[in-house]
Design a protein around this motif. Structure first.
Motif, PDB file in Angstrom:
ATOM      1  N   THR A 125     -23.838  44.344 131.581  1.00 54.04           N
ATOM      2  CA  THR A 125     -25.187  44.285 131.738  1.00 54.04           C
ATOM      3  C   THR A 125     -25.475  43.034 132.337  1.00 54.04           C
ATOM      4  N   SER A 129     -27.560  43.701 136.236  1.00 54.23           N
ATOM      5  CA  SER A 129     -28.680  43.643 135.368  1.00 54.23           C
ATOM      6  C   SER A 129     -29.597  44.932 135.828  1.00 54.23           C
ATOM      7  N   LYS A 133     -28.293  52.922 133.875  1.00 59.82           N
ATOM      8  CA  LYS A 133     -26.889  52.788 133.238  1.00 59.82           C
ATOM      9  C   LYS A 133     -26.739  54.110 131.998  1.00 59.82           C
ATOM     10  N   HIS A 156     -30.192  46.704 125.884  1.00 61.32           N
ATOM     11  CA  HIS A 156     -29.937  46.371 127.215  1.00 61.32           C
ATOM     12  C   HIS A 156     -30.370  47.283 128.289  1.00 61.32           C
TER      13      HIS A 156
END
Length: 359
Positions: A125, A129, A133, A156
Motif C-alpha cells: 500500500t 497508494s 486493491k 489500507h
C-alpha cells in the motif's frame, strides 16, 4: 544514443510468454509459474477450450465510441480484466507485487494481492497508494490470523476479499517436485499474536460454507469465493451470502482432469442468474477474443495471472502495464468488429459453441 538490441518488442501475450522464458533463469521458479498438476490435462484444456467457442459478429452498427468500463465487486474499473492473485511475484522481478500494484493503478483496474505474497500489505500500500486493491485469502486454522489480516486490509482501503476454496489439500504438482521447489513463508498471514510458517496451516480440511458466513459476519468488504466449478457450489455460495463467484480451476494447478473454466461458466451463470452475484472467470485468458467470449457467456470480468507474471519478468511495472494494454486494446478491437459499442452489448447472441471436434 545506443539502442538495446536485446530488447524484443512484444505485440501479444504470447510474445511476452516467449520472452519471459528467457528472462526467468531459475528453472524451479519458471516451472512453478508455468506448471500444472499431474498430467496437466486441465492446464492444456484451459487454453484449447476457447477455440471451441466462435464469435458471431454483427455489422453495420455504430461503433464510433466503444466503452469498456465495468463495475464489479462494488468497484469501478476501466476495462473488465483484473489481475489474479499469484504467489511470490518477486521470483519474476525484484519489484514483485509493488510493480504489479502500480501497473494496475496506472491502468485503472483491480490488483489482487495473494496470501502467498513476498510483500506485506503495509508495504504494498505504501508503494502503491492508489488503485483498486483486492485481497486473496486462504481461510487458515487460526481465526485470529484471519481477523488481523482482514482488519489490516480494511485499514489500507482494500475493497474485496477473494477466498480460495479449491485447495483444501496440497495438489500434486509434479514439476515442482522434480525441481525440488519449496514455498517460502507468507508475509501476509502474520500477526503479533500468531503467524503461519507451515504450509499445512493453509490447507483447512474442515473448511465449510459456514466459514464463509463467518467471514461475511466480521467485515463489510465484498466477499467472493474463488474456485467454483459446479452449479451446486455456486448455489451454496449464494445461499451463504457471497457477493461474487470466481469460476476457476486454479489455472490447472489444483485438481487435474476437470473442465476448462470457460466450459463451466455457463452452468454457473445459469444457476445463480437471479441472485445479483457478480461472476468472474479465470484460467486460460490470453487474448482479447478470450475476454469477449467469457463476457458473452455471462462473466462480468476476467482475471489474468500467468500473462501478468510474463510481463513482470520481461519489463517489471512497464511489462505488466503493456500486457494489460494489449488485452484492453484487443478487447476494444474485438468489440468493434463484433458490433458491440459497450459491454452491455456483449451477450449470448455474440457467441456459439462449435460443433466441430477439431480445434
Amino acid at each position: 544514443m545506443t539502442m538495446d538490441k536485446t530488447r524484443v518488442k512484444c505485440y501479444s501475450v504470447a510474445d511476452y510468454e516467449k520472452q519471459a522464458e528467457l528472462k526467468i533463469t531459475d528453472t524451479a521458479a519458471l516451472g512453478y509459474f508455468n506448471g500444472g498438476t499431474e498430467g496437466t490435462e486441465t492446464l492444456r484444456d484451459n487454453l484449447a477450450a476457447f477455440s471451441r467457442y466462435k464469435l458471431r459478429p454483427r455489422h453495420m452498427r455504430d461503433i464510433s465510441t466503444i466503452n469498456t468500463k465495468q463495475r464489479v465487486l462494488g468497484c469501478d474499473i476501466d476495462f473488465p480484466v483484473v489481475v489474479a492473485p499469484f504467489a511470490f511475484a518477486k521470483m519474476a522481478h525484484p519489484d514483485g507485487e509493488y510493480a504489479v500494484a502500480r501497473a494496475c493503478a496506472g491502468m485503472d483496474t483491480a490488483f489482487t494481492l495473494s496470501s502467498w505474497t513476498s510483500k506485506s500489505i503495509d508495504d504494498v500500500t505504501k508503494e502503491s497508494s492508489t488503485g483498486v486493491k483486492w485481497l486473496q485469502l486462504y481461510l487458515v486454522k487460526d481465526r485470529r490470523v484471519i481477523v488481523n489480516v482482514v482488519r489490516k486490509a480494511e485499514r489500507h482501503g482494500f475493497k474485496a476479499i477473494l477466498v480460495t476454496i479449491d485447495l483444501k489439500i496440497p495438489s500434486n504438482r509434479l514439476t515442482d517436485k522434480r525441481n525440488q521447489f519449496t514455498m517460502g513463508n507468507s508475509e501476509l498471514l502474520r500477526s503479533p499474536n500468531a503467524s503461519i510458517d507451515d504450509t499445512d496451516q493453509f490447507h483447512l480440511l474442515s473448511l465449510s460454507w459456514d466459514d464463509i458466513s463467518w467471514l461475511k459476519s466480521i467485515t463489510k468488504l465484498q466477499v467472493a469465493v474463488k474456485g467454483v466449478m459446479t452449479r451446486e457450489d455456486a448455489i451454496e455460495a449464494v445461499q451463504h451470502g457471497v457477493d461474487g463467484i470466481v469460476v476457476s480451476n486454479h489455472g490447472g494447478r489444483a485438481l487435474d482432469c476437470v473442465e476448462a473454466s470457460i466450459d463451466a461458466l455457463s452452468e454457473i451463470v445459469e444457476a445463480v442468474k437471479h441472485s445479483g452475484v457478480d461472476i468472474l472467470m479465470d484460467s486460460g485468458i490470453r487474448k482479447g477474443t478470450d475476454v469477449i467470449k467469457a463476457l458473452a457467456l455471462g462473466a462480468k470480468a476476467v482475471m489474468v495471472g500467468r500473462p501478468i507474471v510474463w510481463g513482470l519478468a520481461v519489463d517489471g511495472e512497464n511489462g505488466v502495464k503493456s500486457v494489460l494494454e494489449i488485452l484492453k486494446n484487443e478487447l476494444r478491437i474485438s468489440m468493434g468488429l463484433c458490433g458491440c459499442q459497450s459491454l452491455s452489448d456483449i451477450n449470448q447472441t455474440v457467441i456459439k459453441k462449435s460443433t466441430s471436434s477439431r480445434l
